[in-house]
Design a protein around this motif. Structure first.
Motif, short mmCIF file in Angstrom:
data_model
loop_
_atom_site.label_atom_id
_atom_site.label_comp_id
_atom_site.label_asym_id
_atom_site.label_seq_id
_atom_site.Cartn_x
_atom_site.Cartn_y
_atom_site.Cartn_z
N ILE A 36 52.71 42.48 42.03
CA ILE A 36 52.69 43.71 41.24
C ILE A 36 53.94 44.56 41.43
O ILE A 36 54.44 45.17 40.49
N TRP A 37 54.48 44.57 42.63
CA TRP A 37 55.62 45.44 42.91
C TRP A 37 56.89 44.95 42.20
O TRP A 37 57.65 45.75 41.66
N THR A 38 57.08 43.64 42.17
CA THR A 38 58.20 43.08 41.42
C THR A 38 58.00 43.32 39.93
O THR A 38 58.94 43.69 39.21
N TYR A 39 56.77 43.13 39.47
CA TYR A 39 56.46 43.34 38.05
C TYR A 39 56.76 44.79 37.66
O TYR A 39 57.41 45.05 36.63
N LEU A 40 56.30 45.75 38.47
CA LEU A 40 56.53 47.15 38.16
C LEU A 40 58.02 47.50 38.17
O LEU A 40 58.50 48.23 37.29
N ALA A 41 58.75 46.99 39.15
CA ALA A 41 60.19 47.27 39.23
C ALA A 41 60.89 46.79 37.96
O ALA A 41 61.71 47.51 37.38
N ASP A 42 60.54 45.58 37.51
CA ASP A 42 61.13 45.04 36.28
C ASP A 42 60.73 45.86 35.06
O ASP A 42 61.56 46.19 34.21
N TYR A 43 59.45 46.20 34.95
CA TYR A 43 58.95 46.93 33.80
C TYR A 43 59.59 48.31 33.71
O TYR A 43 60.00 48.75 32.63
N LEU A 44 59.69 48.98 34.85
CA LEU A 44 60.21 50.36 34.86
C LEU A 44 61.72 50.44 34.64
O LEU A 44 62.25 51.52 34.43
N GLN A 45 62.40 49.30 34.66
CA GLN A 45 63.83 49.30 34.32
C GLN A 45 64.05 49.51 32.82
O GLN A 45 65.09 50.01 32.41
N THR A 46 63.04 49.13 32.02
CA THR A 46 63.20 49.24 30.57
C THR A 46 62.26 50.25 29.92
O THR A 46 62.48 50.64 28.77
N GLU A 47 61.22 50.65 30.62
CA GLU A 47 60.23 51.57 30.04
C GLU A 47 60.01 52.75 30.97
O GLU A 47 60.04 52.61 32.19
N GLN A 48 59.75 53.92 30.38
CA GLN A 48 59.45 55.11 31.16
C GLN A 48 57.95 55.33 31.20
O GLN A 48 57.29 55.31 30.15
N VAL A 49 57.42 55.53 32.40
CA VAL A 49 55.99 55.77 32.58
C VAL A 49 55.81 57.16 33.18
O VAL A 49 56.44 57.50 34.17
N GLU A 50 54.96 57.94 32.55
CA GLU A 50 54.68 59.31 32.99
C GLU A 50 53.61 59.33 34.07
O GLU A 50 53.71 60.08 35.04
N THR A 51 52.56 58.52 33.88
CA THR A 51 51.41 58.54 34.79
C THR A 51 50.87 57.13 34.98
O THR A 51 50.74 56.38 34.02
N PHE A 52 50.55 56.82 36.23
CA PHE A 52 49.79 55.62 36.55
C PHE A 52 48.32 56.03 36.61
O PHE A 52 47.98 57.02 37.28
N VAL A 53 47.45 55.29 35.93
CA VAL A 53 46.02 55.56 35.95
C VAL A 53 45.36 54.38 36.66
O VAL A 53 45.52 53.23 36.24
N VAL A 54 44.65 54.68 37.72
CA VAL A 54 44.05 53.63 38.54
C VAL A 54 42.53 53.76 38.50
O VAL A 54 41.99 54.84 38.77
#
Length: 137
Positions: A36-54
């Motif tokens: 998940i951490w690698t996935y998030l790092a890659d995703y957040l390079q191209t997209e902006q996320v305001e809030t994580f909902v868990v």
């Protein structure tokens, strides 16, 4: 900016996101907790996320379920890794059952409906939609 939701499990994490206008919740993928951490790092390079909902697993009486400790650890790591992104918790009771019912109503074959990853991503989408609905009141 987008909202991103997680249906955390020790074997799989369902991930869903909104569009940039935060109107539509969409199933994104299922990721192994180790990745998940690698996935998030890659995703957040191209997209902006305001809030994580868990999604926070709770029992019928509203207390944390046994698996909640894993989610608490995940939330702690999220906050540490991404301190500028807000983290919201939402009750995830019944989301897997709701996801299974939604998949069954979609007309998918029984074999497809039993895929755990599909259930996890649809659960994450339900978590995200519930959060969005709660903000609109």
């Amino acid at each position: 900016m987008r909202l991103m939701a997680f249906d955390y499990g020790t074997k799989r994490i369902g991930v869903a996101v909104t569009d940039p206008m935060q109107i539509i919740a969409t199933a994104l993928t299922t990721v192994h907790p180790q990745d998940i951490w690698t996935y998030l790092a890659d995703y957040l390079q191209t997209e902006q996320v305001e809030t994580f909902v868990v999604g926070k697993p709770r029992q019928l009486d509203g207390t944390d379920s046994e698996s909640a400790q894993h989610v608490v650890g995940f939330i702690r790591k999220l906050k540490k890794a991404y301190p500028t992104i807000a983290v919201a918790e939402i009750d995830e009771r019944f989301t897997s059952k709701m996801a299974s019912a939604a998949i069954a109503q979609s007309g998918k074959k029984k074999k497809d409906r039993q895929q755990k990853g599909l259930i996890d991503t649809v659960s994450a989408t339900i978590i995200l939609q519930s959060y969005m609905d709660s903000r609109n009141f």
